[in-house]
Design a protein around this motif. Structure first.
Motif, PDB file in Angstrom:
ATOM      1  N   TYR A   1       0.775  -1.346  -0.041  1.00 45.61           N
ATOM      2  CA  TYR A   1       0.304   0.155  -0.245  1.00 45.61           C
ATOM      3  C   TYR A   1       0.836   1.763  -0.139  1.00 45.61           C
ATOM      4  O   TYR A   1       0.025   2.624  -0.387  1.00 45.61           O
ATOM      5  N   ILE A   2       1.795   1.623   0.494  1.00 43.06           N
ATOM      6  CA  ILE A   2       3.108   2.029  -0.149  1.00 43.06           C
ATOM      7  C   ILE A   2       3.258   2.370  -1.467  1.00 43.06           C
ATOM      8  O   ILE A   2       4.164   1.500  -2.089  1.00 43.06           O
ATOM      9  N   ARG A   3       3.565   3.875  -1.817  1.00 46.14           N
ATOM     10  CA  ARG A   3       3.613   3.503  -3.435  1.00 46.14           C
ATOM     11  C   ARG A   3       4.479   5.138  -3.694  1.00 46.14           C
ATOM     12  O   ARG A   3       4.342   6.279  -2.787  1.00 46.14           O
ATOM     13  N   ARG A   4       5.155   5.047  -4.818  1.00 42.08           N
ATOM     14  CA  ARG A   4       5.984   6.332  -5.447  1.00 42.08           C
ATOM     15  C   ARG A   4       5.286   6.853  -7.092  1.00 42.08           C
ATOM     16  O   ARG A   4       5.317   5.089  -7.668  1.00 42.08           O
ATOM     17  N   ASN A   5       4.345   7.554  -7.037  1.00 49.48           N
ATOM     18  CA  ASN A   5       4.545   7.744  -8.330  1.00 49.48           C
ATOM     19  C   ASN A   5       4.020   9.000  -9.006  1.00 49.48           C
ATOM     20  O   ASN A   5       4.494   9.996  -8.149  1.00 49.48           O
TER      21      ASN A   5
END
Ligand code: FES
Length: 620
Positions: free
Chosen positions: A476-480
């Motif tokens: 659930y931890i992301r980068r975009n």
């Protein structure tokens, strides 16, 4: 479509709103948001139409669109821009249009806490009703109508007065009722005469005008019992979520003051009518109304200019109580009813804070107490019966959902509670799928992110490689590009709800403002946290937060949990006390004069205090 009126060419465009299926004709120069307002579609506008919050998004499906402006380029992706996404506050209607207004761009009915904990007061309202049987007028006893009334009640009310309108109405009431009437007295002023004995029908209404919500409570003035409560959104919100936006609206628009005054009066009339119907009370039997609200709200209610609140030294036009008859305001109760607006303390600490102090008895306390009213603004009061200080902090926008990527007010669809286990586990107001996150959910999630090290004490989100969390949760931890580093709370084909680094910073700003205010008041009072005996959390929002998480993020001081108490909508409770008791009303005046207002902006320590307060507390 072009219409020609005489020599003048007037452009009229047709805007069709869906899914409401409402159509409006508008002239050049109107925005989509203004056009929607005409047909009763309330588009959320927390920033007051400045193009800085991105909450007023709509989709224009038909019509030639102007190229996106800078604000729209900031808030929308290229794909969204191609699909016709526009900011309703920024888009002028320049052709016929079809506009879709998504659910999350609307002002929805929010979860309103309408009741609060007030102190018991002796029932002694300003309004009295007295049944009398007047003695006969004869040739031998030629006494005028009013003198006859004065004669019969002179032992209880020696010097009553009457206004011209009442004098004019007297003959038509006295004779058909055979001189058996009920007198309605506002102090010593005769404001009503009713046929027969109506002493059992003596009602009052206590109003709390919040920046976001308005609450109306119908009270039986013979018993002190609440008969019904109704609440609704303050529809001034279409011109901004905070008081500064509303003040600016009145400055920038010739009829802005009139419009905002009318809007709040319309809401008050609607909810009071509703509450009276619920209580089976004829609104013509309401003879007394009390009003609390912050200084801007009470000024707007009375249509008193608010410009001076926006410029140094930020003072209002009045601070003493205002009394006026309902007929002069257009308030739909008995036209002779007395409307009592409680006094203000300062330009940004108003009658609502007076109400909180009155209801919580802070001014009578032997020990030092701290009251925090977490509403759109965060007002803080600290002290005891020896000395009482207060200040106003610019806390509101984040906890009301403004400036948060997927923030919203506490309305159906808002995540109001959330925990991180191997995934986000949340509770949604009204059940069903979430459409955003409100203030209490925001406090929870930031506390959870701190607990798990996703955010550190400075508020920085840890990089993906720096985290040591269960793999299920790591998903659930992301980068975009769109959100940068973020935590996904919910995802579906329709929408994602995320918390970004920017959101955490907004929470820090809001809670930092409140904490800095508390620190400065403590310093001014010369006390330490240990000297505070009790923390009272007031306000519609205060009651829904989890104390431990509010302490974890540093929104309220680290204090034994059993000494932190919720007091609900204490401003409304204060309004009710002033309705029921003349003495409480006098006490409100003393509170407004004796409470010392502390201007944070000019305090030399404020900036440092604020910077420190933005840090999250280190876990012990
Ligand atoms: Fe339109 Fe804030 S961006 S109201």
């Amino acid at each position: 479509m072009l219409l020609f009126i005489g020599e003048r060419k007037l452009s009229k465009y047709v805007v069709k709103f869906s899914p409401d299926n409402k159509t409006v004709n508008v002239e050049d120069g109107k925005t989509i948001a203004e056009s929607a307002d005409i047909v009763g579609i309330a588009i959320d506008s927390p920033c007051g139409g400045n193009g800085t919050c991105g909450k007023c998004k709509v989709i224009v499906s038909a019509g030639n669109l102007e190229p996106p402006n800078e604000a729209e380029e900031t808030f929308f992706t290229e794909d969204e821009l191609k699909e016709g996404y526009k900011l309703a506050c920024q888009t002028l209607v320049t052709c016929d249009m079809e506009v879709f207004v998504p659910e999350d761009s609307r002002i929805r009915a929010i979860k309103i806490l309408s009741t609060g904990t007030g102190r018991e007061v002796r029932l002694h309202p300003n309004i009295s009703k007295v049944y009398v049987e007047l003695s006969e007028q004869t040739l031998e006893r030629q006494i005028s109508d009013f003198a006859n009334i004065k004669e019969v009640i002179k032992s209880k009310f020696p010097n009553i007065t009457i206004e011209l309108e009442m004098l004019r109405a007297l003959p038509a009431i006295l004779r058909p009722s055979k001189f058996k009437v009920t007198l309605v007295l506002d102090g010593n002023k005769l404001i009503g005469v009713e046929p027969g004995d109506t002493t059992k029908k003596n009602y009052g209404v206590a109003i709390d005008i919040g920046t976001t919500t308005v609450v109306s409570t119908v009270v039986d003035l013979n018993t002190g019992n609440d008969l019904a409560v109704a609440s609704a959104l303050n529809t001034q919100a279409t011109h901004g979520a905070d008081v500064v936006s509303r003040i600016n609206y009145t400055i920038e628009n010739e009829y802005g003051l009139e419009e905002l005054g009318d809007r709040v009066m319309q809401v008050i009339n609607q909810i009071t009518e509703y509450a009276c119907a619920e209580a089976r009370v004829d609104n013509k039997n309401v003879y007394e109304v009390t009003i609390v609200g912050n200084t801007t709200m009470t000024h707007l209610f009375l249509k008193v200019p608010v410009r001076s609140l926006a410029v140094m030294p930020y003072v209002g036009v009045f601070s003493d109580p205002v009394e006026v008859s309902a007929s002069k305001l257009g308030l739909n109760v008995n036209p002779c009813a007395n409307v009592f607006v409680l006094p203000n303390i300062a330009g940004f600490v108003g009658a609502d804070t007076v109400g909180v102090i009155l209801a919580s008895a802070l001014n009578r306390s032997e020990t030092i107490k701290l009251a925090i009213d977490i509403g759109t603004n965060g007002e803080v009061a600290l002290g005891s019966n020896k000395k009482l200080l207060t200040c106003s902090t610019a806390a509101g926008p984040a906890f009301e959902g403004a400036m948060i990527t997927h923030g919203m007010r506490g309305a159906p669809g808002a995540i109001e509670r959330i925990q991180l286990t191997d995934r986000p586990v949340y509770q949604v107001i009204g059940g069903g799928k979430p459409i955003g996150i409100c203030g209490s959910g925001l406090i929870d999630i930031v506390a959870e992110m701190l607990r798990l090290g996703i955010v550190d004490d400075t508020g920085r989100m840890a990089g993906l490689d720096d985290l040591d969390l269960p793999p299920e949760l790591m998903k659930y931890i992301r980068r975009n590009d769109e959100y940068g580093l973020h935590l996904v709370l919910y995802e579906s084909e329709e929408r994602n709800i995320v918390i970004t680094q920017k959101d955490v910073r907004q929470v820090q700003l809001a809670k930092g403002a409140i904490k800095a205010g508390i620190e400065i008041l403590m310093r001014k009072l010369g006390i330490k946290l240990e000297d505070v005996d009790e923390v009272l959390l007031a306000g519609a929002f205060g009651n829904y937060i989890r104390k431990e998480n509010a302490i974890r993020i540093g929104l309220i001081p680290d204090f034994p949990m059993d000494k932190v108490h919720f007091i609900g909508n204490a401003a409304s409770a204060g309004s009710k006390m002033a309705l029921m008791s003349k003495e409480a009303r006098e006490e409100a005046v003393i509170i407004s004069k004796s409470t010392e207002y502390v201007e944070l902006a000019t305090d030399p320590n404020f900036q440092n205090e604020f910077m420190d307060a933005m840090m999250f507390p280190t876990e012990q």
